[in-house]
Design an enzyme around this catalytic site. Structure first.
Site, mmCIF file in Angstrom:
data_model
loop_
_atom_site.group_PDB
_atom_site.id
_atom_site.type_symbol
_atom_site.label_atom_id
_atom_site.label_comp_id
_atom_site.label_asym_id
_atom_site.label_seq_id
_atom_site.Cartn_x
_atom_site.Cartn_y
_atom_site.Cartn_z
ATOM 1 N N LYS A 1 0.811 -1.224 0.000
ATOM 2 C CA LYS A 1 0.000 0.000 0.000
ATOM 3 C C LYS A 1 0.841 1.269 0.000
ATOM 4 O O LYS A 1 0.422 2.297 -0.508
ATOM 5 C CB LYS A 1 -0.945 0.005 1.201
ATOM 6 C CG LYS A 1 -2.109 -0.966 1.018
ATOM 7 C CD LYS A 1 -3.260 -0.644 1.952
ATOM 8 C CE LYS A 1 -4.471 -1.493 1.624
ATOM 9 N NZ LYS A 1 -4.281 -2.907 1.997
ATOM 10 N N GLU B 1 -9.566 7.453 4.096
ATOM 11 C CA GLU B 1 -10.500 6.584 4.809
ATOM 12 C C GLU B 1 -9.781 5.262 5.013
ATOM 13 O O GLU B 1 -8.866 4.919 4.262
ATOM 14 C CB GLU B 1 -11.777 6.378 3.996
ATOM 15 C CG GLU B 1 -11.729 5.236 2.972
ATOM 16 C CD GLU B 1 -10.707 5.425 1.859
ATOM 17 O OE1 GLU B 1 -10.410 6.585 1.520
ATOM 18 O OE2 GLU B 1 -10.204 4.406 1.336
ATOM 19 N N SER C 1 1.483 -9.817 -1.235
ATOM 20 C CA SER C 1 1.175 -8.402 -1.020
ATOM 21 C C SER C 1 1.557 -7.870 0.362
ATOM 22 O O SER C 1 1.848 -6.694 0.515
ATOM 23 C CB SER C 1 -0.317 -8.154 -1.264
ATOM 24 O OG SER C 1 -1.113 -9.013 -0.463
#
Ligand SMILES: *Cc1c(COP(=O)(O)O)cnc(C)c1O
Length: 393
Positions: free
Chosen positions: A89, A111, A377
């Protein structure tokens, strides 16, 4: 098959920008400027420098030899779990915060559901000395306390969303509302390849560093940039978009997205959007989403917080409908077994999201010399509680 949006912000029939009138100026400012900023030489230099010296890129491409033996193919793991903050991310949040600076913004909002995107955003705000507000459903704040505290340690303000089910969609609504009332000084960092155009395209471009590195690493290792398979889990779809990006136009590379089946596709507790979803509008774009006959969003379920999303990004909706990407799913149990297996066979405890990608390997018809890249990931540290509750190890 193209990986980029058309001039209207669509991938085939999916995408676009379905936003309230009041949000139009903010999104329009981004739309008009994002390509020229991202392609600016100063932007590229700063992005690449931070990816190398702060995030820790390039991440290794590791040949998992025991896993390879088991599945009868050469299985490589792309180690996004080794990125700073423990997942892919941060590739996106680094890109977006540099972009925000180029747009002259001083404040960041975001968010978050499980808190992973909130932590990645709070991290880059600390790095850049920018004010950070993260909206999070009150219920999610209770379920994900460590990530709430991580964000606070990093200097972010976490604001509980008290409306609706007090989860991700309510936090998204609050963030949108904040952005409408602070258009001039604030940038909204969305955490996956979702949201109104240009977000899906912008986030995919930032994450595309993953497949760019894989190509270079495969040239060095195998003498050929193209694997036979690329396998990645899909929540909103950003790690998969990054892992697929530079292979989408190469039809001989088999691309596989793995969704969370939860307790089973037909159990009523699932997040397998490509099977259960229908076209509709979610978070500002036209895409596939799980909805009732009268268009109410169905609450998704997965043991993995990062895959617990009722839609997928419009790029994936298009790649799925066109048949370019094969979508599979793995249940909670299958993912947990695969997570333990990877821990035991390779000494790598994966995030439970990433374990879904590993769990799909048994479903693929590999031949002996096939080169398979699994995008790992994230790391499993955040999921220790879930592993402990599962207990079967
Ligand atoms: C958030 C997250 C995901 C899911 O998000 P995508 O946008 O689909 O990549 C997958 N894996 C990890 C480790 C995550 O933190």
């Amino acid at each position: 098959m193209k990986v980029t949006v058309d001039e209207r912000g669509y991938y085939g029939s999916f995408g676009g920008a379905f936003i309230p009138e009041m949000l139009y100026p903010n999104v329009e400012e981004l739309r008009v400027n994002y390509i020229s900023i991202i392609e600016n030489e100063n932007f590229k230099i700063e992005f690449e420098r931070l990816l190398a010296t702060y995030v820790g890129r390039p991440t290794p491409l590791y040949l998992a030899s025991r896993l390879s033996e088991k599945y009868g193919a050469k299985i490589f793991l792309k180690r996004e779990d080794l990125c700073h903050t423990g997942a892919h991310k941060i590739n996106n949040t680094i890109g977006q915060i540099i972009l925000a600076k180029h747009l002259g913004k001083q404040k960041i909002i975001a968010e978050t559901g499980a808190g992973q995107h909130g932590v990645a955003t709070a991290t880059v705000c600390a790095l850049m000395g920018m004010e950070c507000i993260v909206y999070m459903g009150k219920l999610d704040m209770e379920r994900q306390k460590p990530n709430v505290e991580r964000m606070r340690i990093l200097g972010a303000t976490v604001i509980p969303s008290l409306s609706g089910s007090m989860t991700l969609k309510d936090a998204t609504n609050d963030a949108m509302r904040h952005w409408i009332s602070h258009p001039a000084d604030t940038h909204y960092i969305i955490g996956s390849v979702v949201g109104p155009h240009p977000y899906p395209d912008m986030v995919a471009r930032f994450q595309s560093v993953i497949s760019m590195e894989v190509k270079n690493q495969l040239i060095a290792r195998e003498g050929n940039p193209y694997p036979d398979y690329v396998v990645a889990c899909v929540g909103g779809g950003s790690n998969a978009a990054g892992a697929f990006y530079h292979f989408v136009e190469e039809d001989h590379v088999h691309l596989v997205g793995v969704e969370a089946a939860g307790k089973g596709i037909d159990s009523g507790e699932s997040a397998a959007t490509t099977v259960l979803g229908k076209p509709g509008i979610l978070h500002g774009s036209k895409t596939l989403l799980m909805q009732t006959a009268d268009g109410q969003v169905i609450e998704p379920y997965s043991i993995s917080a990062g895959l617990d999303y009722p839609g997928i990004g419009p790029l994936h909706a298009h790649l799925c409908n066109s048949g370019r990407v094969q979508f599979l799913s793995a249940t909670d149990d299958e993912a947990m077994v695969a997570g333990i297996e990877l821990s035991r066979m390779e000494g790598i405890i994966p995030a439970i999201e990433s374990a879904h990608a590993v769990a799909a390997l048994v479903q693929l018809p590999f031949e002996q010399d096939d080169v398979v890249v699994v995008n790992l990931s994230g790391r499993g540290d955040k999921d220790l509680e879930t592993y402990i509750r599962w207990g079967k190890y």
